[in-house]
Design a protein around this motif. Structure first.
Motif, PDB file in Angstrom:
ATOM      1  N   VAL A  72      31.527  48.348  -0.460  1.00 53.32           N
ATOM      2  CA  VAL A  72      31.448  47.501   0.301  1.00 53.32           C
ATOM      3  C   VAL A  72      31.814  47.996   1.744  1.00 53.32           C
ATOM      4  CG1 VAL A  72      33.989  48.040   0.577  1.00 53.32           C
ATOM      5  CG2 VAL A  72      32.618  45.501   1.175  1.00 53.32           C
ATOM      6  N   GLN A  73      30.872  46.736   2.947  1.00 51.92           N
ATOM      7  CA  GLN A  73      31.065  47.274   4.642  1.00 51.92           C
ATOM      8  C   GLN A  73      32.768  46.928   4.629  1.00 51.92           C
ATOM      9  OE1 GLN A  73      27.405  45.573   6.183  1.00 51.92           O
ATOM     10  NE2 GLN A  73      26.913  47.352   6.377  1.00 51.92           N
ATOM     11  N   ALA A  74      33.160  47.900   5.255  1.00 55.76           N
ATOM     12  CA  ALA A  74      34.485  48.092   5.948  1.00 55.76           C
ATOM     13  C   ALA A  74      35.035  48.456   7.197  1.00 55.76           C
ATOM     14  CB  ALA A  74      35.278  49.201   5.029  1.00 55.76           C
ATOM     15  N   LEU A  75      34.990  47.840   8.314  1.00 58.53           N
ATOM     16  CA  LEU A  75      35.694  48.612   9.152  1.00 58.53           C
ATOM     17  C   LEU A  75      36.689  50.324   9.536  1.00 58.53           C
ATOM     18  CD1 LEU A  75      35.106  45.700  11.082  1.00 58.53           C
ATOM     19  CD2 LEU A  75      33.632  47.496  11.503  1.00 58.53           C
ATOM     20  N   LEU A  76      36.642  50.747  10.242  1.00 55.47           N
ATOM     21  CA  LEU A  76      37.610  51.630   9.945  1.00 55.47           C
ATOM     22  C   LEU A  76      37.546  52.088  11.715  1.00 55.47           C
ATOM     23  CD1 LEU A  76      39.325  54.050   8.557  1.00 55.47           C
ATOM     24  CD2 LEU A  76      37.589  55.639   9.405  1.00 55.47           C
ATOM     25  N   VAL A  77      38.855  51.455  11.932  1.00 57.77           N
ATOM     26  CA  VAL A  77      39.068  51.339  13.847  1.00 57.77           C
ATOM     27  C   VAL A  77      40.897  51.813  13.363  1.00 57.77           C
ATOM     28  CG1 VAL A  77      39.624  49.237  14.882  1.00 57.77           C
ATOM     29  CG2 VAL A  77      38.207  48.773  13.615  1.00 57.77           C
ATOM     30  N   VAL A  78      39.841  53.254  15.211  1.00 54.51           N
ATOM     31  CA  VAL A  78      41.579  53.734  15.412  1.00 54.51           C
ATOM     32  C   VAL A  78      41.639  52.796  16.915  1.00 54.51           C
ATOM     33  CG1 VAL A  78      42.302  55.328  16.198  1.00 54.51           C
ATOM     34  CG2 VAL A  78      40.557  55.827  13.963  1.00 54.51           C
ATOM     35  N   ASP A  79      42.835  52.500  16.883  1.00 51.54           N
ATOM     36  CA  ASP A  79      43.523  51.922  18.909  1.00 51.54           C
ATOM     37  C   ASP A  79      44.330  53.356  18.986  1.00 51.54           C
ATOM     38  OD1 ASP A  79      42.338  49.299  18.231  1.00 51.54           O
ATOM     39  OD2 ASP A  79      43.817  48.765  17.062  1.00 51.54           O
ATOM     40  N   GLY A  80      44.049  52.867  20.822  1.00 58.64           N
ATOM     41  CA  GLY A  80      44.555  53.470  21.532  1.00 58.64           C
ATOM     42  C   GLY A  80      43.967  55.518  21.508  1.00 58.64           C
ATOM     43  N   VAL A  81      42.269  54.987  21.577  1.00 59.08           N
ATOM     44  CA  VAL A  81      41.129  56.239  21.707  1.00 59.08           C
ATOM     45  C   VAL A  81      41.733  56.623  23.306  1.00 59.08           C
ATOM     46  CG1 VAL A  81      39.467  57.586  21.370  1.00 59.08           C
ATOM     47  CG2 VAL A  81      40.996  55.981  19.529  1.00 59.08           C
ATOM     48  N   LEU A  82      42.098  57.768  23.564  1.00 60.16           N
ATOM     49  CA  LEU A  82      42.084  58.631  25.166  1.00 60.16           C
ATOM     50  C   LEU A  82      40.298  58.719  25.615  1.00 60.16           C
ATOM     51  CD1 LEU A  82      45.190  59.734  25.592  1.00 60.16           C
ATOM     52  CD2 LEU A  82      44.551  57.272  26.219  1.00 60.16           C
ATOM     53  N   HIS A  83      40.078  59.772  24.072  1.00 60.29           N
ATOM     54  CA  HIS A  83      38.824  60.058  24.080  1.00 60.29           C
ATOM     55  C   HIS A  83      38.377  60.865  23.214  1.00 60.29           C
ATOM     56  CE1 HIS A  83      36.577  64.868  24.876  1.00 60.29           C
ATOM     57  NE2 HIS A  83      36.029  64.121  26.108  1.00 60.29           N
ATOM     58  N   VAL A  84      36.989  60.609  22.808  1.00 60.93           N
ATOM     59  CA  VAL A  84      35.968  61.125  22.289  1.00 60.93           C
ATOM     60  C   VAL A  84      35.249  62.360  21.919  1.00 60.93           C
ATOM     61  CG1 VAL A  84      33.911  59.749  20.071  1.00 60.93           C
ATOM     62  CG2 VAL A  84      35.855  58.806  20.989  1.00 60.93           C
ATOM     63  N   ALA A  85      34.878  62.954  20.619  1.00 67.56           N
ATOM     64  CA  ALA A  85      34.825  64.324  20.907  1.00 67.56           C
ATOM     65  C   ALA A  85      33.573  64.313  19.297  1.00 67.56           C
ATOM     66  CB  ALA A  85      35.079  65.699  21.073  1.00 67.56           C
TER      67      ALA A  85
END
Length: 155
Positions: A72-85
């Motif tokens: 199934v297609q699903a959204l995985l969402v992370v909130d409060g993100v300050l930086h991505v590496a």
């Protein structure tokens, strides 16, 4: 010709889960394990402090022995993100397909920390977060897994 599976035919309804602590995140991680997604379905919105993935999630909640296997297609969402590496990912390759192995949280001070998305092939995405705030939500009806197989991990 076979028809796609439908939520109405499944024992479980569409998932819509949230994680605000490491125990909750373990459940989301288990349900998102073996999800696959193209590089192009990953987005970070710095102004909104939100990172999201559109996953093709294996429906583990239906059981590993379910026949035929479903995704199934699903959204995985992370909130409060300050930086991505990221590490071990060729971000210049728009055709790259990634496979999610786990989602974990490494706490630091005052509830902040790092959400770590571990990928097959030694890849990883690290999200520096203000606090743990992760959601997993199914956004389509289930469909038959194109491979016709259940993901398997040798012991």
């Amino acid at each position: 010709m076979t028809d796609d599976a439908r939520f109405e035919d499944a024992r479980e309804a569409a998932l819509n889960l949230g994680a605000l602590d490491a125990d909750d995140l373990q459940i989301i991680s288990g349900l998102a394990q073996d999800s696959v997604f193209p590089m192009t379905e990953m987005a970070w919105r710095p102004g909104a402090r939100r990172f999201a993935l559109l996953l093709n999630r294996f429906r583990w909640e239906e059981g590993a022995a379910r026949t035929p296997p479903e995704r199934v297609q699903a959204l995985l969402v992370v909130d409060g993100v300050l930086h991505v590496a990221s590490h071990g990912i060729d971000r210049a390759d728009p055709d790259l397909i990634l496979s999610l192995l786990s989602v974990t949280f490494e706490p630091s001070e005052d509830g902040a920390g790092h959400v770590l998305l571990t990928l097959a092939g030694d890849g990883a995405i690290r999200l520096d977060v203000e606090a743990l705030d992760v959601t997993l939500k199914d956004v389509t009806r289930p469909y038959l897994a194109p491979s016709g197989k259940t993901p398997h991990h040798p012991d």
